[in-house]
Scaffold this motif. Structure first.
Motif, mmCIF file in Angstrom:
data_model
loop_
_atom_site.group_PDB
_atom_site.id
_atom_site.type_symbol
_atom_site.label_atom_id
_atom_site.label_comp_id
_atom_site.label_asym_id
_atom_site.label_seq_id
_atom_site.Cartn_x
_atom_site.Cartn_y
_atom_site.Cartn_z
ATOM 1 N N PRO A 169 0.722 -1.412 0.206
ATOM 2 C CA PRO A 169 -0.162 -0.238 -0.443
ATOM 3 C C PRO A 169 0.692 0.884 0.779
ATOM 4 O O PRO A 169 0.954 2.012 -0.966
ATOM 5 N N ALA A 170 1.639 1.446 0.651
ATOM 6 C CA ALA A 170 2.786 2.066 0.328
ATOM 7 C C ALA A 170 3.314 2.390 -0.927
ATOM 8 O O ALA A 170 3.556 3.465 -0.719
ATOM 9 N N GLY A 171 4.177 1.866 -1.347
ATOM 10 C CA GLY A 171 4.360 0.998 -2.540
ATOM 11 C C GLY A 171 3.433 1.990 -3.605
ATOM 12 O O GLY A 171 4.292 2.514 -4.298
ATOM 13 N N GLN A 172 2.331 1.834 -3.217
ATOM 14 C CA GLN A 172 1.506 2.287 -5.209
ATOM 15 C C GLN A 172 1.574 3.744 -4.770
ATOM 16 O O GLN A 172 1.162 4.489 -5.524
ATOM 17 N N ALA A 173 1.262 4.648 -3.534
ATOM 18 C CA ALA A 173 1.918 6.224 -3.516
ATOM 19 C C ALA A 173 3.107 6.815 -4.131
ATOM 20 O O ALA A 173 3.348 7.551 -4.790
ATOM 21 N N LEU A 174 4.176 5.341 -4.867
ATOM 22 C CA LEU A 174 5.183 5.846 -5.455
ATOM 23 C C LEU A 174 4.589 6.123 -7.263
ATOM 24 O O LEU A 174 5.640 6.131 -8.283
ATOM 25 N N ARG A 175 4.007 5.167 -7.835
ATOM 26 C CA ARG A 175 3.467 5.286 -9.017
ATOM 27 C C ARG A 175 2.984 6.849 -8.786
ATOM 28 O O ARG A 175 2.779 7.833 -8.755
ATOM 29 N N SER A 176 3.802 7.052 -10.691
ATOM 30 C CA SER A 176 2.935 7.814 -11.257
ATOM 31 C C SER A 176 1.787 8.473 -10.936
ATOM 32 O O SER A 176 1.198 9.732 -11.754
ATOM 33 N N ASP A 177 0.670 8.040 -11.757
ATOM 34 C CA ASP A 177 -0.491 7.627 -12.495
ATOM 35 C C ASP A 177 -1.456 7.738 -10.570
ATOM 36 O O ASP A 177 -2.041 7.488 -11.454
ATOM 37 N N VAL A 178 -0.914 7.923 -9.508
ATOM 38 C CA VAL A 178 -2.445 7.628 -8.255
ATOM 39 C C VAL A 178 -2.134 8.983 -8.691
ATOM 40 O O VAL A 178 -1.463 9.992 -8.203
ATOM 41 N N PRO A 179 -3.088 9.646 -7.689
ATOM 42 C CA PRO A 179 -3.966 10.737 -6.802
ATOM 43 C C PRO A 179 -2.572 10.864 -5.602
ATOM 44 O O PRO A 179 -2.021 9.512 -5.459
ATOM 45 N N LEU A 180 -1.849 12.189 -6.068
ATOM 46 C CA LEU A 180 -1.066 12.653 -5.128
ATOM 47 C C LEU A 180 -0.155 11.702 -4.779
ATOM 48 O O LEU A 180 1.075 11.207 -3.812
ATOM 49 N N SER A 181 0.534 11.698 -5.748
ATOM 50 C CA SER A 181 1.704 10.608 -6.144
ATOM 51 C C SER A 181 3.026 11.220 -5.121
ATOM 52 O O SER A 181 3.378 12.174 -5.379
ATOM 53 N N ALA A 182 3.986 10.490 -4.509
ATOM 54 C CA ALA A 182 4.543 10.929 -3.532
ATOM 55 C C ALA A 182 6.058 10.740 -4.944
ATOM 56 O O ALA A 182 7.305 11.612 -4.488
ATOM 57 N N ARG A 183 5.921 10.183 -5.882
ATOM 58 C CA ARG A 183 7.335 10.059 -7.047
ATOM 59 C C ARG A 183 8.063 11.393 -7.213
ATOM 60 O O ARG A 183 8.662 11.576 -6.512
ATOM 61 N N PRO A 184 7.473 12.640 -7.442
ATOM 62 C CA PRO A 184 8.198 14.245 -7.605
ATOM 63 C C PRO A 184 8.806 14.277 -6.603
ATOM 64 O O PRO A 184 9.536 14.540 -6.793
ATOM 65 N N ALA A 185 7.889 14.413 -5.129
ATOM 66 C CA ALA A 185 8.926 14.741 -4.422
ATOM 67 C C ALA A 185 10.100 14.034 -3.435
ATOM 68 O O ALA A 185 10.426 14.448 -3.561
ATOM 69 N N VAL A 186 9.811 12.484 -4.192
ATOM 70 C CA VAL A 186 10.550 11.812 -3.634
ATOM 71 C C VAL A 186 12.541 12.733 -3.942
ATOM 72 O O VAL A 186 13.162 12.500 -3.969
ATOM 73 N N LEU A 187 11.878 12.415 -5.647
ATOM 74 C CA LEU A 187 12.963 12.722 -6.779
ATOM 75 C C LEU A 187 13.527 14.358 -6.667
ATOM 76 O O LEU A 187 14.744 14.334 -5.887
ATOM 77 N N MET A 188 12.759 15.269 -5.331
ATOM 78 C CA MET A 188 13.175 16.424 -6.018
ATOM 79 C C MET A 188 14.384 16.213 -4.567
ATOM 80 O O MET A 188 14.851 16.474 -3.825
ATOM 81 N N LEU A 189 13.310 16.162 -2.659
ATOM 82 C CA LEU A 189 14.243 15.256 -1.634
ATOM 83 C C LEU A 189 15.261 14.548 -1.911
ATOM 84 O O LEU A 189 16.517 14.973 -1.214
ATOM 85 N N THR A 190 15.530 13.492 -2.960
ATOM 86 C CA THR A 190 17.255 13.190 -2.939
ATOM 87 C C THR A 190 17.906 14.021 -3.879
ATOM 88 O O THR A 190 18.770 12.875 -4.795
ATOM 89 N N ASP A 191 17.049 15.004 -5.041
ATOM 90 C CA ASP A 191 18.117 15.020 -5.969
ATOM 91 C C ASP A 191 20.021 15.990 -5.225
ATOM 92 O O ASP A 191 19.823 15.877 -4.211
ATOM 93 N N THR A 192 20.422 15.259 -6.297
ATOM 94 C CA THR A 192 22.166 15.895 -5.820
ATOM 95 C C THR A 192 22.091 17.501 -5.639
ATOM 96 O O THR A 192 22.996 17.131 -4.489
ATOM 97 N N THR A 193 20.973 18.023 -5.931
ATOM 98 C CA THR A 193 21.230 19.398 -4.960
ATOM 99 C C THR A 193 20.825 19.984 -3.408
ATOM 100 O O THR A 193 21.497 20.674 -2.773
ATOM 101 N N LEU A 194 19.609 18.782 -3.497
ATOM 102 C CA LEU A 194 19.757 18.886 -1.568
ATOM 103 C C LEU A 194 20.320 17.629 -1.118
ATOM 104 O O LEU A 194 21.186 17.338 0.549
#
Length: 343
Positions: A90-115
């Motif tokens: 259920p937690a992993g479902q939020a990592l999908r790019s096609d679900v409402p309120l996807s966490a994927r863009p936030a995860v990619l931002m927070l783990t970007d090399t700039t941060l």
């Protein structure tokens, strides 16, 4: 999962194991970024797959992918089944790019090399008493993303996703006026302003941010048609005049006190008599309990000039701008609405 400890302070071997597990925390973040970047959750949306199938579809090494997924299974992002296939939790479902309120863009931002890179230089930040971003990248964070469109897109898309999961409860927590103008200062793509306008049909809205940011706005929907306008600009120079409510959502925490006072003074001068400013940021609670803002604050320390603030720190900041706190409204999210008015 990290070694679990009781409510009593750990001692001896238990304390050593606990601290070693804590020191390995960056491994989980790295694994999570890899899974998000490769779209593993999207590949598993149709059901469990073998590692060989997943690796072929992702174009990566199967042996390495198994090791990454095994780590993330300990954090309940994926699940390794008895037959060796991997499935989404259920937690992993939020990592999908096609679900409402996807966490994927936030995860990619927070783990970007700039941060990521500044976060690994906490000691340097402490020794020199400020952010280390310029030491690593040769310029400030915001100058860097202005010159790197790909990073800028990742940042603003990530911030939008970060905010999407909180916009509805925040907007529902505050008694906005029945009519008037709401000006969202530094409002990004306008997700929060859109939620406010949908809930309050008597309000008009203005979305202000830098020109390259507002071009990606999300306000062009039928249900708020004719009730908004864009105001490209720099909030360090000025802000649109005539607003009844000025929103500063996740803005002040990016900046040092002097910069925040400049922004607040611009809002104070621009708002109508009796207007108010809504500072939507974390208010760090006292005590030792976990709070996401405490971790975000350390990230800000290494990459930005800003900080998360306590109620007392906010009060001092507003006083310097000729303002005062009227009330603090909890929202059920990490952030609160700090309502600010003239004395």
């Amino acid at each position: 999962m990290p070694t679990e400890i009781s409510d009593d302070p750990p001692t001896g071997r238990e304390a050593t194991r606990y601290l070693i597990d804590e020191a390995l925390g960056y491994v989980y973040s790295g694994a999570l970024r890899a899974a998000a970047s490769l779209g593993v959750a999207d590949l598993l949306a149709g059901g469990p797959l073998t590692v060989t199938e997943l690796a072929a579809r992702a174009g990566v090494d199967a042996g390495g992918l198994r090791r990454v997924l095994r780590v993330l299974a300990t954090r309940r992002v994926f699940e390794e089944l008895a037959d060796g296939r991997f499935a989404l939790t259920p937690a992993g479902q939020a990592l999908r790019s096609d679900v409402p309120l996807s966490a994927r863009p936030a995860v990619l931002m927070l783990t970007d090399t700039t941060l990521w890179r500044p976060a690994g230089e906490v000691e340097l930040s402490l020794r020199q008493g400020g952010p280390v971003f310029e030491d690593l990248f040769g310029m400030s964070f915001f100058d860097y993303i202005a010159r790197n469109p790909q990073t800028a897109t990742a940042f603003h898309t990530g911030m939008a996703a970060f905010s999407d999961q909180e916009n509805e409860p925040i907007a529902a927590s505050y008694d906005f006026p029945r009519s008037g103008v709401v000006i969202d200062v530094g409002g990004g793509h306008g997700g929060f302003l859109l939620e406010v306008l949908r809930r309050h049909p008597g309000l008009d809205g203005v979305l202000m941010d830098e020109p390259h940011v507002v071009t990606g706005h999300r306000l062009d929907t039928e249900d708020v048609k004719g009730r908004w306008r864009l105001a490209p600009g720099d909030f360090f120079t000025d802000v649109p005049v005539g607003g009844d409510v000025y929103v500063l959502k996740r803005i002040l925490h990016d900046w040092d006190d002097d910069s925040c006072v400049t922004i607040l003074r611009h809002c104070r001068r621009a708002m109508v008599p009796g207007g108010r400013i809504l500072v939507i940021d974390a208010v760090i609670p006292p005590g030792n309990e976990p709070h996401q803002a405490k971790a975000v604050d350390m990230m800000l320390m290494t990459a930005f000039t800003g900080r998360e603030r306590t109620e007392a720190e906010f009060a001092a900041l507003f006083a310097a701008a000729g303002l005062r706190i009227a009330r603090i409204v909890p929202t059920g999210t990490m952030v609160s609405i700090v309502e600010v008015v003239e004395p």
